[in-house]
Write an enzyme that holds these catalytic residues in place. Structure first.
Site, PDB file in Angstrom:
ATOM      1  CE  LYS A 147       8.141   8.028  -7.759  1.00 31.89           C
ATOM      2  NZ  LYS A 147       7.389   7.251  -8.758  1.00 31.89           N
ATOM      3  N   GLY A 167       0.124   7.751  -0.783  1.00 29.54           N
ATOM      4  CA  GLY A 167       0.412   6.388  -1.215  1.00 29.54           C
ATOM      5  C   GLY A 167       0.095   5.424  -0.084  1.00 29.54           C
ATOM      6  CB  THR A 225       5.259   3.824   0.531  1.00 28.91           C
ATOM      7  OG1 THR A 225       4.865   2.650  -0.162  1.00 28.91           O
ATOM      8  CG2 THR A 225       6.341   4.531  -0.248  1.00 28.91           C
ATOM      9  CD  GLU A 266      -3.734  13.284   3.186  1.00 27.42           C
ATOM     10  OE1 GLU A 266      -4.580  12.415   3.475  1.00 27.42           O
ATOM     11  OE2 GLU A 266      -3.650  14.371   3.766  1.00 27.42           O
ATOM     12  CB  CYS A 325      -7.435   6.241  -0.328  1.00 28.12           C
ATOM     13  SG  CYS A 325      -7.878   7.910  -0.815  1.00 28.12           S
ATOM     14  CD  GLU A 329      -5.436   0.686   1.242  1.00 30.26           C
ATOM     15  OE1 GLU A 329      -4.195   0.572   1.203  1.00 30.26           O
ATOM     16  OE2 GLU A 329      -6.028   1.757   1.040  1.00 30.26           O
TER      17      GLU A 329
HETATM   18  P1  NAD Z   1       2.806   3.305  -3.082  1.00 34.14           P
HETATM   19  O1  NAD Z   1       3.055   3.684  -1.672  1.00 34.14           O
HETATM   20  O2  NAD Z   1       3.289   2.019  -3.576  1.00 34.14           O
HETATM   21  O3  NAD Z   1       3.392   4.403  -4.074  1.00 34.14           O
HETATM   22  C1  NAD Z   1       3.024   5.775  -4.004  1.00 34.14           C
HETATM   23  C2  NAD Z   1       4.130   6.606  -4.617  1.00 34.14           C
HETATM   24  O4  NAD Z   1       5.284   6.494  -3.804  1.00 34.14           O
HETATM   25  C3  NAD Z   1       4.554   6.156  -6.015  1.00 34.14           C
HETATM   26  O5  NAD Z   1       4.842   7.287  -6.797  1.00 34.14           O
HETATM   27  C4  NAD Z   1       5.813   5.354  -5.733  1.00 34.14           C
HETATM   28  O6  NAD Z   1       6.694   5.313  -6.825  1.00 34.14           O
HETATM   29  C5  NAD Z   1       6.409   6.148  -4.588  1.00 34.14           C
HETATM   30  N1  NAD Z   1       7.358   5.429  -3.730  1.00 34.14           N
HETATM   31  C6  NAD Z   1       7.432   4.096  -3.472  1.00 34.14           C
HETATM   32  N2  NAD Z   1       8.455   3.843  -2.634  1.00 34.14           N
HETATM   33  C7  NAD Z   1       9.027   5.033  -2.340  1.00 34.14           C
HETATM   34  C8  NAD Z   1      10.114   5.431  -1.518  1.00 34.14           C
HETATM   35  N3  NAD Z   1      10.839   4.547  -0.815  1.00 34.14           N
HETATM   36  N4  NAD Z   1      10.425   6.733  -1.446  1.00 34.14           N
HETATM   37  C9  NAD Z   1       9.692   7.640  -2.117  1.00 34.14           C
HETATM   38  N5  NAD Z   1       8.674   7.335  -2.932  1.00 34.14           N
HETATM   39  C10 NAD Z   1       8.327   6.050  -3.033  1.00 34.14           C
HETATM   40  O7  NAD Z   1       1.224   3.454  -3.252  1.00 34.14           O
HETATM   41  P2  NAD Z   1       0.369   3.089  -4.526  1.00 34.14           P
HETATM   42  O8  NAD Z   1       0.275   1.602  -4.612  1.00 34.14           O
HETATM   43  O9  NAD Z   1       0.849   3.881  -5.680  1.00 34.14           O
HETATM   44  O10 NAD Z   1      -1.051   3.693  -4.115  1.00 34.14           O
HETATM   45  C11 NAD Z   1      -2.019   2.993  -3.405  1.00 34.14           C
HETATM   46  C12 NAD Z   1      -2.024   3.422  -1.956  1.00 34.14           C
HETATM   47  O11 NAD Z   1      -2.216   4.827  -1.866  1.00 34.14           O
HETATM   48  C13 NAD Z   1      -3.171   2.805  -1.185  1.00 34.14           C
HETATM   49  O12 NAD Z   1      -2.701   2.386   0.069  1.00 34.14           O
HETATM   50  C14 NAD Z   1      -4.157   3.962  -1.021  1.00 34.14           C
HETATM   51  O13 NAD Z   1      -5.001   3.861   0.083  1.00 34.14           O
HETATM   52  C15 NAD Z   1      -3.222   5.117  -0.904  1.00 34.14           C
HETATM   53  N6  NAD Z   1      -3.903   6.364  -1.237  1.00 34.14           N
HETATM   54  C16 NAD Z   1      -4.164   7.250  -0.229  1.00 34.14           C
HETATM   55  C17 NAD Z   1      -4.847   8.417  -0.499  1.00 34.14           C
HETATM   56  C18 NAD Z   1      -5.157   9.420   0.579  1.00 34.14           C
HETATM   57  O14 NAD Z   1      -5.495  10.550   0.243  1.00 34.14           O
HETATM   58  N7  NAD Z   1      -5.035   9.073   1.845  1.00 34.14           N
HETATM   59  C19 NAD Z   1      -5.242   8.699  -1.815  1.00 34.14           C
HETATM   60  C20 NAD Z   1      -4.954   7.760  -2.806  1.00 34.14           C
HETATM   61  C21 NAD Z   1      -4.275   6.599  -2.508  1.00 34.14           C
END
Ligand code: NAD
Length: 480
Positions: free
Chosen positions: A173, A226, A230, A248, A282, A384
């Protein structure tokens, strides 16, 4: 209006609910396509498809598996213009960035793991004259891969590629904010001859279809990128089910500049590590610590270069800063700028929404913002923001800056600028982060372990780490 479709068991299908969600072009602030509002029924159908496909895919000769993945990487290269355009329109990032970073890296991810499949090996141990042990690594089964919006196809393929290369089938997804390139990618999978059911792509909301992927009892490994909040929810669901999880998560990365650095390189790269992709990476170094003797000069030069960054239509070749991904995210970033002011910070440049003329008049643009005068422990420096906002703080001693750098709950990456090799080793060893870049930033070798400490995640991606994550290890001991 274009409708994105789910990719389930080799077919492009409507969501079971029959409902769709608006998909925005954030640079215009307008809806331009529709996303399936998928739910648990779609997850069940996709998982059934993935289960059926598993036997054939996991037992396919690795050379054949590798050839299909290589073909897929070639198709990404072929469609680079179309995919870059889609990525820019969906996320607001400059087209030039999508074309130079996101899409080429998506092809590299697939190509890298296409070759890894062929080279993946396991060990044997001779136990004196008594026994021989050998290790096997078999694909875990159906894997769930969930990715965020900031580097959409780049991070989507970063998970899917090792899962497929290891012989798993996948229910994936992408983020509901940036679904378009994952949809185009699913079309390329069909063209590349990926057998039906091997990859299933579902679109929709995280708490609904994402949560259903985590909860499905037959999806046995979850790879998630993400936010930390989450990630905690996912862990809370997956842990009692004893699923394998790779998380991650967020970062609040320090960028440490010593007075003995190559100043020009440190300045140029710090501008990139602060504002590339509007600071929505990130790995961005959002807390800059500068040794006091260099501080005033560094700040002056850094602010001058920040002011020179061109903000505007992501499709213009000269644009360095595009729009933020959504109105909600823009509001969050602006609220942190307000917080920085309340906490006593002084804005040296930036701080407001930008009105871009013409096509992008309704877009979600925020000026790159530089804040000074804050304590390292204030909320602005601990939470963040994930936008074009950096703070700069002075330091005097090595021990002091190490304490500042390590003072957050995150531990993803850190950057260090010094020409003194011994100092670089000394500081690197003390930083609590999964990645340390010395005199560079975002210089990636896909073989290296990638991931964070503390609340930045669990586990590592990249190289063999990811192949191992998607496999179950067995040791066979034979008495001689
Ligand atoms: P998010 O956590 O809101 O969403 C990430 C994904 O998770 C999306 O596809 C979302 O639909 C899904 N999701 C949300 N709730 C869920 C649930 N309850 N169960 C399963 N899936 C769910 O994050 P975002 O706003 O899309 O991304 C930004 C964040 O991602 C920032 O905190 C950033 O630091 C982090 N990030 C980390 C890395 C890394 O490699 N460590 C890389 C890129 C982004």
């Amino acid at each position: 209006m274009e409708k994105i479709l789910n990719y389930v068991n080799g077919e492009f299908v409507e969501p079971s609910s029959g409902k769709y969600i608006d998909n925005y072009d954030p640079a215009e602030g307008k809806v331009y396509s529709l996303i399936p509002d998928s739910d648990g029924r779609d997850v069940a159908a996709a998982t059934d498809g993935a289960k059926l496909a598993f036997k054939g895919w996991s037992s396919l000769a690795v050379e054949k598996r590798s050839a299909i993945l290589t073909h897929l990487a070639d198709l990404i290269d072929r469609d680079i213009e179309k995919l870059s355009m889609a990525e820019s329109q969906d996320s607001g990032k400059p087209l030039s960035l999508a074309k130079s970073l996101d899409i080429p890296r998506a092809a590299s991810n697939i190509r890298f793991y296409a070759t890894a499949a062929v080279h993946f090996a396991s060990e044997a141990h001779i136990t004196d004259t008594e026994a021989i042990n050998y290790t096997t690594r078999s694909p875990v089964g159906v894997a769930g891969c969930i990715s965020p919006w900031n580097l959409p196809l780049y991070l989507f393929t970063w998970k899917i590629a090792p899962a497929l290369a290891a012989g798993c089938t996948v229910v994936a997804k992408p983020s509901e904010l940036t679904p378009m390139t994952a949809y185009l990618f699913s079309r390329l999978c069909k063209e590349a001859g990926l057998p039906k059911g091997v990859l299933n792509v579902l679109h929709g909301l995280g708490p609904k279809v994402g949560q259903a992927i985590i909860e499905h009892p037959e999806i046995t490994a979850i790879s998630f990128t993400g936010g930390t909040v989450t990630g905690k929810k996912i862990a809370a669901t997956a842990a009692p089910m004893l699923k394998k999880i790779s998380l991650e998560l967020g970062g609040k990365n320090p960028n440490i500049v010593f007075a003995d650095c190559d100043l020009e390189l440190a300045l140029q790269t710090s501008i990139s590590s602060s504002f590339t992709n509007q600071g929505e990476i990130c790995l961005c170094g959002s807390r800059i610590f500068v040794e006091r003797s260099l501080y005033d000069h560094f700040v002056k030069e850094f602010v001058k270069r920040t002011k020179a960054l061109t903000i505007g239509d992501p499709l213009e070749a000269t644009t360095r800063i595009g729009s933020l991904v959504s109105e909600a995210h823009m509001k969050k970033v602006l609220s942190y700028i307000e917080l920085a002011k309340q906490e006593g910070g002084k804005l040296l440049t930036g701080g407001t929404r930008v009105e871009v003329k013409g096509r992008c008049a309704g877009g979600y643009f925020v000026e790159p913002t530089v804040v000074v005068g804050l304590d390292h422990l204030c909320r602005t420096n601990q939470e963040e923001i994930f936008g074009p906002v950096v703070t700069i703080m002075p330091f005097d001693e090595e021990a002091e800056v190490v304490e500042y750098a390590n003072s957050t709950t995150y531990g993803l990456s850190a950057t260090l600028w010094t020409e003194n090799l011994k100092k670089a080793h000394r500081i690197s060893a003390q930083l609590k982060s999964g990645i340390v870049w010395v005199n560079c930033w975002l210089l990636r070798d896909l073989r290296t372990p990638f991931g964070g400490m503390k609340q930045s995640g669990i586990g590592r991606e990249g190289g063999w780490e990811a192949m191992r994550f998607f496999t179950e290890t067995k040791n066979v001991c034979i008495k001689l």
